[in-house]
Scaffold this active site. Structure first.
Site, PDB file in Angstrom:
ATOM      1  N   HIS A 153      -1.101  -2.136   7.559  1.00  0.00           N
ATOM      2  CA  HIS A 153      -1.566  -0.868   6.970  1.00  0.00           C
ATOM      3  C   HIS A 153      -3.083  -0.989   6.819  1.00  0.00           C
ATOM      4  O   HIS A 153      -3.564  -1.693   5.926  1.00  0.00           O
ATOM      5  CB  HIS A 153      -0.863  -0.663   5.619  1.00  0.00           C
ATOM      6  N   VAL A 154      -3.819  -0.353   7.716  1.00  0.00           N
ATOM      7  CA  VAL A 154      -5.275  -0.550   7.749  1.00  0.00           C
ATOM      8  C   VAL A 154      -5.911  -0.097   6.432  1.00  0.00           C
ATOM      9  O   VAL A 154      -5.414   0.822   5.771  1.00  0.00           O
ATOM     10  CB  VAL A 154      -5.953   0.216   8.912  1.00  0.00           C
ATOM     11  N   HIS A 155      -7.004  -0.731   6.080  1.00  0.00           N
ATOM     12  CA  HIS A 155      -7.674  -0.397   4.820  1.00  0.00           C
ATOM     13  C   HIS A 155      -9.131  -0.844   4.859  1.00  0.00           C
ATOM     14  O   HIS A 155      -9.480  -1.813   5.523  1.00  0.00           O
ATOM     15  CB  HIS A 155      -6.947  -1.034   3.639  1.00  0.00           C
ATOM     16  N   LEU A 156      -9.945  -0.117   4.129  1.00  0.00           N
ATOM     17  CA  LEU A 156     -11.378  -0.367   4.047  1.00  0.00           C
ATOM     18  C   LEU A 156     -11.703  -1.070   2.729  1.00  0.00           C
ATOM     19  O   LEU A 156     -11.311  -0.597   1.662  1.00  0.00           O
ATOM     20  CB  LEU A 156     -12.129   0.972   4.113  1.00  0.00           C
ATOM     21  N   PHE A 172       0.834  -1.208   0.000  1.00  0.00           N
ATOM     22  CA  PHE A 172       0.000   0.000   0.000  1.00  0.00           C
ATOM     23  C   PHE A 172       0.867   1.256   0.000  1.00  0.00           C
ATOM     24  O   PHE A 172       0.557   2.234  -0.664  1.00  0.00           O
ATOM     25  CB  PHE A 172      -0.942   0.005   1.209  1.00  0.00           C
TER      26      PHE A 172
END
Ligand SMILES: [Zn+2]
Length: 163
Positions: free
Chosen positions: A120-123, A25
């Site tokens: 790595h946070v993600h929606l 990302f």
């Protein structure tokens, strides 16, 4: 007679998996990949949208903060809002491009919840159709999609640009 399953992006991924270094990302956020290879569909100041390399359905998008952050609670107010707004924009772009009948939006936090990238946070923004006949999660992790990822990316880039 079974139909052949053709998912070239998965083969490409398997071939490249060992060569991957760092956070995919962040590489996309920093624009390190050539535009022709990048899966990024749209960019904002604090977050960006890219196609999931391992889609559950055609047009499966991911919205991620541009900053490397593992903790959902670690996002600033501005980053959280940017991710939310891009998620809403994604509904619009997907709606006009693929005419889905519904959407799933969600955060997979931790491996046990199905997260492939935990650092790595993600929606996730997943368009859905009644029946979802192309949804084959059981069979050897192969999912049959009617359109190559890069073609999907180009269509969604155009849809985003025409908003
Ligand atoms: Zn990152």
């Amino acid at each position: 007679m079974t139909k052949p399953l053709w998912a070239p992006w998965r083969l490409e991924y398997i071939e490249q998996a060992d060569a991957d270094d760092g956070c995919v990302f962040c590489r996309e956020a920093l624009g390190e990949l050539p535009e022709s290879e990048s899966l990024v569909v749209a960019r904002g100041d604090l977050a960006f949208v890219l196609l999931n390399k391992f889609p559950y359905s055609s047009g499966h998008l991911i919205v991620a903060p541009s900053r490397h952050e593992a903790d959902l609670a670690g996002l600033t107010e501005e980053e959280a809002l940017a991710v939310h707004r891009l998620g809403v924009d994604a509904l619009d772009a997907l709606g006009r491009t693929y005419d889905p009948q519904g959407f799933n939006l969600g955060w997979n936090l931790g491996r046990a919840a199905g997260a492939g990238i935990t650092s790595h946070v993600h929606l996730h923004v997943v368009p859905r159709w009644g029946g979802d006949t192309n949804f084959m999660p059981v069979l050897a992790d192969v999912k049959v999609l009617p359109e190559h990822l890069l073609a999907t990316r180009d269509r969604l880039r155009s849809a985003w640009a025409s908003r």
